[in-house]
Design a protein around this motif. Structure first.
Motif, PDB file in Angstrom:
ATOM      1  N   GLU A 107      27.901  44.022 -71.057  1.00 38.66           N
ATOM      2  CA  GLU A 107      29.315  44.182 -70.707  1.00 38.66           C
ATOM      3  C   GLU A 107      29.614  43.596 -69.333  1.00 38.66           C
ATOM      4  OE1 GLU A 107      30.581  48.238 -73.122  1.00 38.66           O
ATOM      5  OE2 GLU A 107      29.504  48.415 -71.217  1.00 38.66           O
ATOM      6  N   PHE A 108      28.709  43.829 -68.371  1.00 42.47           N
ATOM      7  CA  PHE A 108      28.958  43.270 -67.040  1.00 42.47           C
ATOM      8  C   PHE A 108      28.939  41.743 -67.088  1.00 42.47           C
ATOM      9  CE2 PHE A 108      27.903  41.612 -62.900  1.00 42.47           C
ATOM     10  CZ  PHE A 108      28.875  42.227 -62.117  1.00 42.47           C
ATOM     11  N   THR A 109      28.041  41.180 -67.863  1.00 37.75           N
ATOM     12  CA  THR A 109      28.003  39.723 -68.003  1.00 37.75           C
ATOM     13  C   THR A 109      29.331  39.203 -68.537  1.00 37.75           C
ATOM     14  OG1 THR A 109      25.612  39.755 -68.371  1.00 37.75           O
ATOM     15  CG2 THR A 109      26.815  37.794 -69.104  1.00 37.75           C
ATOM     16  N   GLN A 110      29.882  39.891 -69.534  1.00 39.24           N
ATOM     17  CA  GLN A 110      31.194  39.502 -70.055  1.00 39.24           C
ATOM     18  C   GLN A 110      32.276  39.642 -68.995  1.00 39.24           C
ATOM     19  OE1 GLN A 110      31.532  42.125 -73.440  1.00 39.24           O
ATOM     20  NE2 GLN A 110      30.573  40.673 -74.839  1.00 39.24           N
ATOM     21  N   ALA A 111      32.179  40.690 -68.170  1.00 43.03           N
ATOM     22  CA  ALA A 111      33.196  40.919 -67.141  1.00 43.03           C
ATOM     23  C   ALA A 111      33.152  39.851 -66.060  1.00 43.03           C
ATOM     24  CB  ALA A 111      33.003  42.304 -66.522  1.00 43.03           C
ATOM     25  N   ILE A 112      31.960  39.536 -65.574  1.00 41.48           N
ATOM     26  CA  ILE A 112      31.867  38.579 -64.465  1.00 41.48           C
ATOM     27  C   ILE A 112      32.178  37.158 -64.936  1.00 41.48           C
ATOM     28  CG2 ILE A 112      29.402  38.003 -64.615  1.00 41.48           C
ATOM     29  CD1 ILE A 112      29.340  38.369 -61.506  1.00 41.48           C
ATOM     30  N   ASP A 113      31.959  36.903 -66.242  1.00 40.64           N
ATOM     31  CA  ASP A 113      32.300  35.597 -66.802  1.00 40.64           C
ATOM     32  C   ASP A 113      33.735  35.541 -67.316  1.00 40.64           C
ATOM     33  OD1 ASP A 113      29.814  34.580 -66.236  1.00 40.64           O
ATOM     34  OD2 ASP A 113      28.996  34.941 -68.242  1.00 40.64           O
ATOM     35  N   ARG A 114      34.477  36.640 -67.102  1.00 34.57           N
ATOM     36  CA  ARG A 114      35.895  36.743 -67.484  1.00 34.57           C
ATOM     37  C   ARG A 114      36.089  36.563 -69.005  1.00 34.57           C
ATOM     38  NH1 ARG A 114      35.131  37.671 -62.697  1.00 34.57           N
ATOM     39  NH2 ARG A 114      36.680  37.400 -61.039  1.00 34.57           N
ATOM     40  N   VAL A 115      35.093  36.973 -69.763  1.00 27.55           N
ATOM     41  CA  VAL A 115      35.219  36.922 -71.223  1.00 27.55           C
ATOM     42  C   VAL A 115      36.194  37.995 -71.698  1.00 27.55           C
ATOM     43  CG1 VAL A 115      33.973  37.241 -73.410  1.00 27.55           C
ATOM     44  CG2 VAL A 115      32.917  35.953 -71.527  1.00 27.55           C
ATOM     45  N   ARG A 116      36.126  39.175 -71.069  1.00 24.45           N
ATOM     46  CA  ARG A 116      37.035  40.260 -71.418  1.00 24.45           C
ATOM     47  C   ARG A 116      37.140  41.212 -70.240  1.00 24.45           C
ATOM     48  NH1 ARG A 116      33.504  44.579 -74.952  1.00 24.45           N
ATOM     49  NH2 ARG A 116      35.294  45.869 -74.433  1.00 24.45           N
ATOM     50  N   PRO A 117      38.280  41.894 -70.083  1.00 20.38           N
ATOM     51  CA  PRO A 117      38.445  42.868 -69.004  1.00 20.38           C
ATOM     52  C   PRO A 117      37.914  44.237 -69.437  1.00 20.38           C
ATOM     53  CG  PRO A 117      40.509  42.633 -70.173  1.00 20.38           C
ATOM     54  CD  PRO A 117      39.549  41.673 -70.821  1.00 20.38           C
ATOM     55  N   PHE A 118      37.575  45.071 -68.458  1.00 17.48           N
ATOM     56  CA  PHE A 118      37.109  46.429 -68.733  1.00 17.48           C
ATOM     57  C   PHE A 118      37.882  47.410 -67.857  1.00 17.48           C
ATOM     58  CE2 PHE A 118      33.603  43.821 -70.118  1.00 17.48           C
ATOM     59  CZ  PHE A 118      33.115  44.474 -71.241  1.00 17.48           C
ATOM     60  N   ARG A 119      38.424  48.442 -68.482  1.00 13.97           N
ATOM     61  CA  ARG A 119      39.170  49.453 -67.721  1.00 13.97           C
ATOM     62  C   ARG A 119      38.288  50.107 -66.669  1.00 13.97           C
ATOM     63  NH1 ARG A 119      42.099  53.762 -71.236  1.00 13.97           N
ATOM     64  NH2 ARG A 119      42.766  54.340 -69.123  1.00 13.97           N
ATOM     65  N   ARG A 120      36.991  50.234 -66.955  1.00 16.81           N
ATOM     66  CA  ARG A 120      36.081  50.874 -65.998  1.00 16.81           C
ATOM     67  C   ARG A 120      35.910  50.041 -64.724  1.00 16.81           C
ATOM     68  NH1 ARG A 120      31.527  51.526 -70.391  1.00 16.81           N
ATOM     69  NH2 ARG A 120      32.984  50.144 -71.466  1.00 16.81           N
ATOM     70  N   LEU A 121      36.377  48.789 -64.749  1.00 11.80           N
ATOM     71  CA  LEU A 121      36.313  47.926 -63.562  1.00 11.80           C
ATOM     72  C   LEU A 121      37.684  47.753 -62.901  1.00 11.80           C
ATOM     73  CD1 LEU A 121      33.889  45.097 -64.753  1.00 11.80           C
ATOM     74  CD2 LEU A 121      33.527  46.581 -62.775  1.00 11.80           C
ATOM     75  N   ARG A 122      38.662  48.554 -63.336  1.00 17.71           N
ATOM     76  CA  ARG A 122      40.030  48.330 -62.832  1.00 17.71           C
ATOM     77  C   ARG A 122      40.146  48.529 -61.330  1.00 17.71           C
ATOM     78  NH1 ARG A 122      40.029  53.011 -65.800  1.00 17.71           N
ATOM     79  NH2 ARG A 122      40.601  54.962 -64.732  1.00 17.71           N
ATOM     80  N   ASP A 123      39.257  49.341 -60.726  1.00 23.79           N
ATOM     81  CA  ASP A 123      39.313  49.555 -59.270  1.00 23.79           C
ATOM     82  C   ASP A 123      38.320  48.678 -58.514  1.00 23.79           C
ATOM     83  OD1 ASP A 123      41.289  51.560 -59.553  1.00 23.79           O
ATOM     84  OD2 ASP A 123      39.744  53.064 -59.990  1.00 23.79           O
ATOM     85  N   ILE A 124      37.664  47.764 -59.208  1.00 23.57           N
ATOM     86  CA  ILE A 124      36.653  46.895 -58.601  1.00 23.57           C
ATOM     87  C   ILE A 124      37.156  45.457 -58.584  1.00 23.57           C
ATOM     88  CG2 ILE A 124      34.285  46.031 -58.745  1.00 23.57           C
ATOM     89  CD1 ILE A 124      34.375  48.991 -58.153  1.00 23.57           C
ATOM     90  N   ASP A 125      37.205  44.864 -57.401  1.00 31.15           N
ATOM     91  CA  ASP A 125      37.596  43.464 -57.269  1.00 31.15           C
ATOM     92  C   ASP A 125      36.326  42.617 -57.217  1.00 31.15           C
ATOM     93  OD1 ASP A 125      38.636  41.002 -56.712  1.00 31.15           O
ATOM     94  OD2 ASP A 125      39.370  41.511 -54.696  1.00 31.15           O
ATOM     95  N   LEU A 126      35.934  42.078 -58.352  1.00 33.16           N
ATOM     96  CA  LEU A 126      34.696  41.301 -58.406  1.00 33.16           C
ATOM     97  C   LEU A 126      34.734  40.083 -57.483  1.00 33.16           C
ATOM     98  CD1 LEU A 126      33.841  41.342 -62.242  1.00 33.16           C
ATOM     99  CD2 LEU A 126      32.731  42.629 -60.409  1.00 33.16           C
ATOM    100  N   ASP A 127      35.929  39.532 -57.277  1.00 38.00           N
ATOM    101  CA  ASP A 127      36.049  38.355 -56.416  1.00 38.00           C
ATOM    102  C   ASP A 127      35.779  38.666 -54.946  1.00 38.00           C
ATOM    103  OD1 ASP A 127      36.662  36.682 -58.546  1.00 38.00           O
ATOM    104  OD2 ASP A 127      38.812  37.123 -58.417  1.00 38.00           O
ATOM    105  N   SER A 128      35.809  39.948 -54.587  1.00 40.06           N
ATOM    106  CA  SER A 128      35.591  40.316 -53.184  1.00 40.06           C
ATOM    107  C   SER A 128      34.101  40.368 -52.823  1.00 40.06           C
ATOM    108  CB  SER A 128      36.229  41.678 -52.888  1.00 40.06           C
ATOM    109  OG  SER A 128      35.512  42.725 -53.526  1.00 40.06           O
ATOM    110  N   TYR A 129      33.245  40.254 -53.829  1.00 39.45           N
ATOM    111  CA  TYR A 129      31.799  40.337 -53.573  1.00 39.45           C
ATOM    112  C   TYR A 129      31.209  38.952 -53.339  1.00 39.45           C
ATOM    113  CZ  TYR A 129      31.707  45.236 -55.003  1.00 39.45           C
ATOM    114  OH  TYR A 129      31.914  46.589 -55.084  1.00 39.45           O
ATOM    115  N   ASP A 130      30.300  38.893 -52.376  1.00 38.38           N
ATOM    116  CA  ASP A 130      29.545  37.679 -52.083  1.00 38.38           C
ATOM    117  C   ASP A 130      28.075  37.972 -52.400  1.00 38.38           C
ATOM    118  OD1 ASP A 130      28.599  35.273 -51.141  1.00 38.38           O
ATOM    119  OD2 ASP A 130      28.632  35.893 -49.031  1.00 38.38           O
ATOM    120  N   PHE A 131      27.755  37.929 -53.691  1.00 45.61           N
ATOM    121  CA  PHE A 131      26.422  38.341 -54.129  1.00 45.61           C
ATOM    122  C   PHE A 131      25.364  37.324 -53.702  1.00 45.61           C
ATOM    123  CE2 PHE A 131      28.985  40.450 -57.584  1.00 45.61           C
ATOM    124  CZ  PHE A 131      28.706  41.756 -57.192  1.00 45.61           C
ATOM    125  N   SER A 132      24.379  37.823 -52.960  1.00 46.20           N
ATOM    126  CA  SER A 132      23.229  36.992 -52.600  1.00 46.20           C
ATOM    127  C   SER A 132      22.009  37.346 -53.439  1.00 46.20           C
ATOM    128  CB  SER A 132      22.870  37.200 -51.125  1.00 46.20           C
ATOM    129  OG  SER A 132      22.437  38.544 -50.895  1.00 46.20           O
TER     130      SER A 132
END
Length: 362
Positions: A265-290
């Motif tokens: 599910e997270f792979t689908q979320a980060i690849d913008r395949v589908r949205p998840f309500r459980r991520l509604r308060d998380i801004d994935l674009d704000s993360y700089d994952f190293s």
């Protein structure tokens, strides 16, 4: 019925052979010698489950060899179990055999203990648990000094609590955990500490943000959070997510968010395949994952998740199954090289091997 005693054997020789097999298995991907983290040779298991063999009106602890479920081996000693398990085992068995209510139709007993000295005992039955059982179980709790939990079909009777608390000292800091009965916890406490310390050392100079998949109750997540600006962790088990949220509060961690999602599910979320309500308060674009940390089940990473983590500069891959980790390395080695390689001897005297890899983009 046969009596079975655990044979601790020649531990150093057994561990050396295990390390040699591991080095050979990974030789196509690295020339590094594995960093070997030995287990204590005895009293290393913090949890244990025993079948209860009933014969002649008496209960006995028993185990079965695979495929021989009608041939029990009575356990008279369990030297691989924690000292607290060994202290509680005879006391529990005596109390059970002194009480018809506790003994009747009891078929399993589980012990969950911690390095910090806490314990929980679960008794599992083929009968409905009634008020008479509750009264006897409460008396048993008083006698043993630790909580007792009862289970039967569609019943879970929590008399005091259904968890233990652990305190792990890593370096000069102590981390506190709630570990819930029935959810995954590391069975070998000293190896768990070694794994966390190794992961902290591997992440020491990473910078940026951390993504962790399969985070459980936050076992790695919480100690690693201090090495990153922000941490996002995912876990599919609702019980583990709830425990992780409590552990975050208990340890005063403020830069960590945990979301109940599977790795797929997270792979689908980060690849913008589908949205998840459980991520509604998380801004994935704000993360700089190293860095991404994965500690998957024995099946390893599915193809989509493996492709997703390959996009990260650094991959910390903890595995309980070198065979599936090697399968994943076929893909990951195209983009990453192994910088650190570790063997964690979670289960001495067995073929089981746990590994740690730090993979860095080429």
């Amino acid at each position: 019925m046969a009596i079975h005693r655990v044979n601790t054997g020649d531990y150093e020789n057994q561990l050396r052979q295990k390390a040699e097999r591991l080095r050979e298995a990974y030789s196509g991907y690295t020339d590094l010698e594995p960093e070997v983290f030995p287990s204590p040779p005895i009293h290393y298991r913090l949890r244990a489950e025993f079948k209860i063999w009933q014969e002649g009106g008496r209960a006995h602890y028993a185990m079965y060899r695979q495929g021989e479920y009608k041939k029990p081996f009575v356990i008279e000693e369990f030297t691989v179990g924690s000292e607290l398990i060994n202290n509680l085992m005879p006391r529990l068995l005596t109390a059970v055999n002194d009480s018809e209510v506790l003994r009747k139709r009891l078929f399993s007993a589980e012990f969950l203990t911690t390095l910090s000295g806490d314990a929980l005992i679960t008794l599992i039955y083929h009968k409905k648990l009634d008020d008479a059982w509750v009264a006897e179980a409460r008396a048993l709790q008083e006698k043993l000094g630790y909580p007792v939990l009862g289970r039967s079909r569609r019943q879970k009777l929590v008399l005091e609590r259904d968890y233990v608390t652990e305190a792990l000292k890593i370096g000069n800091k102590t981390y506190h955990y709630k570990q819930v009965e029935g959810s995954f916890t590391q069975p070998n406490g000293e190896i768990c500490r070694a794994m966390i310390q190794w992961a902290k050392d591997a992440c020491g100079d990473s910078g940026g943000d951390l993504l962790e998949l399969y985070c459980g109750n936050g076992n790695f997540t919480i100690p690693l959070a201090e090495h990153f600006n922000k941490v996002l962790a995912t876990e599919i088990s609702k019980v583990s997510v709830n425990a992780a949220q409590e552990n975050i509060r208990m340890n005063g961690v403020s830069n960590l968010n945990i979301v109940r999602l599977s790795s797929e599910e997270f792979t689908q979320a980060i690849d913008r395949v589908r949205p998840f309500r459980r991520l509604r308060d998380i801004d994935l674009d704000s993360y700089d994952f190293s860095t991404v940390l994965v500690d998957p089940p024995r099946a390893g990473l599915d193809a989509e998740t493996c492709a997703m983590v390959a996009r990260f500069p650094r991959i910390l891959y903890i595995s309980c199954n070198p065979h599936t980790q090697l399968d994943n390395l076929k893909a990951l080695s195209k983009t990453h090289r192994i910088e650190r390689f570790a063997l964690f001897d979670q289960f001495p005297y067995t073929e089981h091997t746990e590994t740690g890899l730090l993979l860095v983009r080429k």
